[in-house]
Enzyme design. Structure first.
Site, PDB file in Angstrom:
ATOM      1  N   ASP A   1      22.184 -30.695 -27.466  1.00  0.00           N
ATOM      2  CA  ASP A   1      20.776 -30.449 -27.133  1.00  0.00           C
ATOM      3  C   ASP A   1      20.514 -29.134 -26.401  1.00  0.00           C
ATOM      4  O   ASP A   1      19.361 -28.727 -26.255  1.00  0.00           O
ATOM      5  CB  ASP A   1      20.197 -31.618 -26.312  1.00  0.00           C
ATOM      6  CG  ASP A   1      21.002 -31.937 -25.051  1.00  0.00           C
ATOM      7  OD1 ASP A   1      21.586 -31.003 -24.454  1.00  0.00           O
ATOM      8  OD2 ASP A   1      21.024 -33.120 -24.653  1.00  0.00           O
TER       9      ASP A   1
ATOM     10  N   HIS B   1      30.616 -30.083 -29.737  1.00  0.00           N
ATOM     11  CA  HIS B   1      30.014 -30.600 -30.971  1.00  0.00           C
ATOM     12  C   HIS B   1      28.961 -29.655 -31.542  1.00  0.00           C
ATOM     13  O   HIS B   1      28.238 -30.024 -32.457  1.00  0.00           O
ATOM     14  CB  HIS B   1      29.406 -31.990 -30.732  1.00  0.00           C
ATOM     15  CG  HIS B   1      30.453 -33.057 -30.539  1.00  0.00           C
ATOM     16  ND1 HIS B   1      30.173 -34.313 -30.057  1.00  0.00           N
ATOM     17  CD2 HIS B   1      31.796 -33.040 -30.771  1.00  0.00           C
ATOM     18  CE1 HIS B   1      31.298 -35.021 -29.995  1.00  0.00           C
ATOM     19  NE2 HIS B   1      32.287 -34.267 -30.412  1.00  0.00           N
TER      20      HIS B   1
ATOM     21  N   THR C   1      29.056 -40.811 -21.188  1.00  0.00           N
ATOM     22  CA  THR C   1      29.574 -40.882 -22.557  1.00  0.00           C
ATOM     23  C   THR C   1      30.179 -42.254 -22.802  1.00  0.00           C
ATOM     24  O   THR C   1      30.816 -42.826 -21.914  1.00  0.00           O
ATOM     25  CB  THR C   1      30.593 -39.754 -22.857  1.00  0.00           C
ATOM     26  OG1 THR C   1      31.136 -39.957 -24.167  1.00  0.00           O
ATOM     27  CG2 THR C   1      31.720 -39.674 -21.841  1.00  0.00           C
TER      28      THR C   1
HETATM   29  P1  OAD Z   1      26.605 -42.430 -26.748  1.00  0.00           P
HETATM   30  O1  OAD Z   1      25.203 -42.680 -27.174  1.00  0.00           O
HETATM   31  O2  OAD Z   1      27.692 -43.043 -27.563  1.00  0.00           O
HETATM   32  O3  OAD Z   1      26.816 -42.978 -25.266  1.00  0.00           O
HETATM   33  C1  OAD Z   1      25.917 -42.677 -24.231  1.00  0.00           C
HETATM   34  C2  OAD Z   1      26.485 -43.255 -22.952  1.00  0.00           C
HETATM   35  O4  OAD Z   1      25.638 -42.884 -21.889  1.00  0.00           O
HETATM   36  C3  OAD Z   1      26.597 -44.782 -22.931  1.00  0.00           C
HETATM   37  O5  OAD Z   1      27.884 -45.152 -22.457  1.00  0.00           O
HETATM   38  C4  OAD Z   1      25.499 -45.205 -21.929  1.00  0.00           C
HETATM   39  O6  OAD Z   1      25.871 -46.358 -21.189  1.00  0.00           O
HETATM   40  C5  OAD Z   1      25.414 -43.994 -21.031  1.00  0.00           C
HETATM   41  N1  OAD Z   1      24.113 -43.771 -20.394  1.00  0.00           N
HETATM   42  C6  OAD Z   1      22.881 -43.988 -20.910  1.00  0.00           C
HETATM   43  N2  OAD Z   1      21.918 -43.581 -20.046  1.00  0.00           N
HETATM   44  C7  OAD Z   1      22.563 -43.104 -18.954  1.00  0.00           C
HETATM   45  C8  OAD Z   1      22.138 -42.528 -17.711  1.00  0.00           C
HETATM   46  N3  OAD Z   1      20.832 -42.367 -17.428  1.00  0.00           N
HETATM   47  N4  OAD Z   1      23.080 -42.134 -16.829  1.00  0.00           N
HETATM   48  C9  OAD Z   1      24.409 -42.299 -17.103  1.00  0.00           C
HETATM   49  N5  OAD Z   1      24.873 -42.825 -18.259  1.00  0.00           N
HETATM   50  C10 OAD Z   1      23.968 -43.226 -19.168  1.00  0.00           C
HETATM   51  O7  OAD Z   1      26.788 -40.858 -26.603  1.00  0.00           O
HETATM   52  P2  OAD Z   1      28.116 -39.965 -26.578  1.00  0.00           P
HETATM   53  O8  OAD Z   1      29.228 -40.671 -25.872  1.00  0.00           O
HETATM   54  O9  OAD Z   1      27.720 -38.643 -26.089  1.00  0.00           O
HETATM   55  O10 OAD Z   1      28.187 -36.484 -31.923  1.00  0.00           O
HETATM   56  O11 OAD Z   1      28.461 -39.877 -28.114  1.00  0.00           O
HETATM   57  C11 OAD Z   1      29.491 -39.051 -28.564  1.00  0.00           C
HETATM   58  C12 OAD Z   1      29.117 -38.343 -29.843  1.00  0.00           C
HETATM   59  O12 OAD Z   1      28.738 -39.285 -30.843  1.00  0.00           O
HETATM   60  C13 OAD Z   1      27.929 -37.420 -29.722  1.00  0.00           C
HETATM   61  O13 OAD Z   1      28.264 -36.146 -29.269  1.00  0.00           O
HETATM   62  C14 OAD Z   1      27.380 -37.357 -31.104  1.00  0.00           C
HETATM   63  C15 OAD Z   1      27.533 -38.806 -31.490  1.00  0.00           C
HETATM   64  O14 OAD Z   1      27.554 -39.061 -32.808  1.00  0.00           O
HETATM   65  C16 OAD Z   1      27.587 -35.443 -32.559  1.00  0.00           C
HETATM   66  O15 OAD Z   1      26.427 -35.149 -32.417  1.00  0.00           O
HETATM   67  C17 OAD Z   1      28.492 -34.651 -33.416  1.00  0.00           C
END
Ligand code: OAD
Ligand code: ZN
Length: 244
Positions: free
Chosen positions: A106, A121, A190
């Site tokens: 983003d 990414h 994450t």
């Molecule tokens: P996810 O959507 O898999 O996970 C988001 C995490 O953030 C979850 O564990 C939530 O519990 C946590 N979360 C949500 N709101 C929050 C907050 N306010 N404070 C702290 N934590 C919070 O996202 P990623 O782990 O980033 O790839 O996903 C990894 C990759 O999968 C991304 O980079 C993307 C996706 O497909 C690409 O775009 C290539």
């Protein structure tokens, strides 16, 4: 340990650490109003990100994939970095060896002011030519569908690492170097299920770093890290930096 004392422990470790590293995922931008990938709000029409962010999906239906990216661009164009993004900029200011690895595309870390970072990414505001591979910044909202390269006329694609694609070798190299030399790693927002980033906490831990996680919920990494802080990134990151 009570929640207050784990927070205090991370705060002290952070204040004492020399080589600090942060790994972020979609959760850090959730507090800016950006939908995460795996939450209930992570759907567009009936599609999941995993079904659109792939080379196969783009080869089959580039228009559909670009429409999804246009929806995301429209949404992101209105978003601002939050207190967690700004707290990370403050960590960088304090430490010359600081390094941030983000899985987020983003651009909000860059908007906040982070400079020592790897966007492993890619970045949604960049396009790459499928013919000559030139990479350009493009902030059009919406981008014209289907966009083509000004140099060679080939189809442009988002400059993003999709499922089934490899990270850039130079990014992997940089991640490996900083993970092995940091003494503290903060893993923020994450789900810890997408590799290679999902393996970074254990690489740092094996190399001797203190690893702390900030997440709304427990994750597959929670049992492996030294401290798991549950809560919102925008609340917890500023608390970790606060000297009082
Ligand atoms: P996810 O959507 O898999 O996970 C988001 C995490 O953030 C979850 O564990 C939530 O519990 C946590 N979360 C949500 N709101 C929050 C907050 N306010 N404070 C702290 N934590 C919070 O996202 P990623 O782990 O980033 O790839 O996903 C990894 C990759 O999968 C991304 O980079 C993307 C996706 O497909 C690409 O775009 C290539
Ligand atoms: Zn081209």
């Amino acid at each position: 340990m009570a929640p207050g004392s784990t927070l205090e422990l991370v705060r002290q470790r952070l204040a004492a650490a020399r080589n600090i590293m942060v790994l972020t995922g979609a959760g850090i931008s959730a507090d800016s109003g950006v939908p995460t990938f795996r939450g209930a709000d992570g759907f567009w029409r009936q599609y999941r990100a995993e079904d659109l962010a792939t080379p196969d999906a783009f080869a089959r239906d580039p228009k559909l994939v670009w429409e999804w990216y246009n929806w995301r661009r429209e949404l992101l164009a209105m978003k601002q970095p939050n207190a967690a993004h700004l707290g990370i900029v403050e960590l960088e200011r304090r430490s010359p060896t600081f390094w941030l690895i983000t899985q987020n595309v983003d651009g909000l870390h860059r908007d906040a002011g982070s400079r020592n970072l790897s966007e492993i990414h890619g970045n949604i505001w960049k396009v790459r030519c499928t013919g000559c591979h030139a990479v350009d910044e493009n902030r059009d909202v919406p981008i014209s569908i289907l966009p083509s390269c000004l140099q060679c006329g080939s189809l442009l694609r988002p400059h993003i690492v999709w499922f089934g694609e490899s990270l850039l070798a130079e990014d992997l190299q940089q991640c490996s170097t900083v993970l092995r030399s940091c003494d503290l790693l903060l893993v923020i927002g994450t789900s810890g299920v997408v590799y290679p980033a999902a393996g970074f906490a254990s690489v740092a831990k094996d190399a001797g770093a203190f690893v702390a996680e900030i997440n709304l919920d427990p994750t597959p990494q929670s049992s492996l890290v030294d401290v798991s802080l549950q809560g919102r990134a925008k609340d917890l990151v500023p608390l970790l930096l606060d000297p009082t």
